[in-house]
Design an enzyme around this catalytic site. Structure first.
Site, PDB file in Angstrom:
ATOM      1  N   ASP A  30       0.640  -0.917  -0.054  1.00  0.00           N
ATOM      2  CA  ASP A  30       0.045  -0.352  -0.077  1.00  0.00           C
ATOM      3  C   ASP A  30       0.569   1.016  -0.155  1.00  0.00           C
ATOM      4  O   ASP A  30       1.768   0.671   0.436  1.00  0.00           O
ATOM      5  CB  ASP A  30      -0.619  -0.023   1.326  1.00  0.00           C
ATOM      6  CG  ASP A  30      -1.649   1.125   1.762  1.00  0.00           C
ATOM      7  OD1 ASP A  30      -1.870   1.921   0.488  1.00  0.00           O
ATOM      8  OD2 ASP A  30      -1.723   1.609   2.617  1.00  0.00           O
ATOM      9  N   ASP A  32      -0.648   5.501   0.506  1.00  0.00           N
ATOM     10  CA  ASP A  32      -0.804   6.441   1.939  1.00  0.00           C
ATOM     11  C   ASP A  32      -0.073   5.830   3.508  1.00  0.00           C
ATOM     12  O   ASP A  32      -1.149   4.861   3.397  1.00  0.00           O
ATOM     13  CB  ASP A  32      -1.624   7.501   1.740  1.00  0.00           C
ATOM     14  CG  ASP A  32      -1.902   7.556   0.211  1.00  0.00           C
ATOM     15  OD1 ASP A  32      -1.113   8.710   0.914  1.00  0.00           O
ATOM     16  OD2 ASP A  32      -2.481   7.604  -0.309  1.00  0.00           O
TER      17      ASP A  32
HETATM   18 MG   LIG Z   1      -2.622   3.212   3.453  1.00  0.00          MG
END
Ligand SMILES: [Mg+2]
Length: 308
Positions: A30, A32
């Site tokens: 992932d 962010d």
């Molecule tokens: Mg995230």
């Protein structure tokens, strides 16, 4: 009830950590809350990702954030010193466009979202409405009088839209009133991970508004929907058992990993807290057990000393 064990990686011996690092040859991460917050790299996450690559592991960046196209993410990665090619980035805006393309869609899309989505639709030659402010500054009867629904619209995509408004929800729901109109959401994350006193509404907030008004559920292309990984497993011939999914949010990243049979690593630099994990761990609900990662770390950079 089987309660899954969750291991703090740094409590293991050096040999056990090495064994873990050798147990995967594909890394899905992932973005962010794992690699960066806004435009700031989270402590040494770039060095760890680049090191994985140098060690010969396949690396993919998988983000539910629909605000940028893959080209724009490739530029951001370069600026923040993450080595990666556009093809290694899988964003929910790209997936939404890819989904419509695979449906053989040939009409026009009404967008609640931003340029991340319009650029990806342009890349696959699908027509769409413009994005940006659509402001309500009159009465509802006058607003309706001024709207002419576009007969060419055959799908609504909802992604992150900081200009979401009454007219947009009204238009999206009116298009969706036609049962043949496709309803696609990029993701349903509730909030953005941000180290701040403020809570930033995520796409899930916007999707819920349209979904509630339209009385229909969207097809969600982002995590934890396994649509992403079915494609990856097929195209890149990856072995789920030797794949590591890294995330900061258990109900998207880790759940996706669980569903796909990947190994999972939670980092505590984003949304999910250790308290959340400990609560789910006590739970007898299978849904909550599925949110549990195999291992966790305070931050991804903690792996760097073991990757020399
Ligand atoms: Mg995230």
């Amino acid at each position: 009830m089987y309660h899954k064990s969750v291991t703090y990686l740094l409590q293991l011996t050096k040999d056990e950590i090495n064994e873990f690092l050798n147990s995967f040859d594909t890394v899905l991460t992932d973005c962010d809350g794992v690699l960066w917050l806004n435009n700031n790299v989270i402590d040494k996450a770039n060095l760890v990702m680049n090191r994985f690559r140098e060690l010969g592991k396949k690396v993919f960046f998988i983000t539910n954030n629909s605000s940028k196209s893959r080209e724009e993410y490739a530029i951001k990665c370069k600026e923040l010193n993450f080595k990666c090619d556009k093809e290694e980035i899988i964003s929910s805006a790209y997936l939404a466009a890819d989904y419509l393309k695979n449906c053989g869609f040939n009409k026009k899309v009404y967008i609640v979202g931003s340029t991340g989505i319009t650029q990806e639709l342009d890349n696959v030659g699908i027509k769409h409405t413009d994005v940006g402010p659509d402001v309500h500054c009159t009465t509802v009867p006058k607003l309706i009088e001024g709207i002419k629904l576009d007969q060419e619209i055959g799908a609504v995509i909802v992604g992150f839209d900081e200009h979401i408004s009454f007219p947009k929800i009204l238009k999206a729901s009116s298009y969706l009133n036609n049962p043949d109109c496709l309803f696609v959401a990029t993701n349903t994350d509730e909030q953005f991970p941000l180290n701040s006193e403020f809570i930033i509404p995520g796409t899930g907030t916007m999707v819920a508004a349209v979904q509630t008004c339209a009385g229909r559920k969207p097809h969600v292309v982002g995590k934890p929907n396994t649509y992403i990984c079915e494609a990856l497993v097929k195209e890149h011939n990856i072995n789920p058992k030797r794949t590591l999914m890294i995330g900061d949010r258990c109900n998207t990243d880790i759940l996706l990993g669980t569903r796909c049979g990947f190994q999972t690593l939670l980092v505590l630099t984003g949304v999910t807290t250790l308290n959340d994990v400990m609560e789910w761990k006590q739970s007898d609900s299978q849904d909550e057990q599925d949110l549990l990662p195999d291992v966790y770390l305070d931050k991804l950079g903690d792996l760097l000393p073991f990757l020399k």
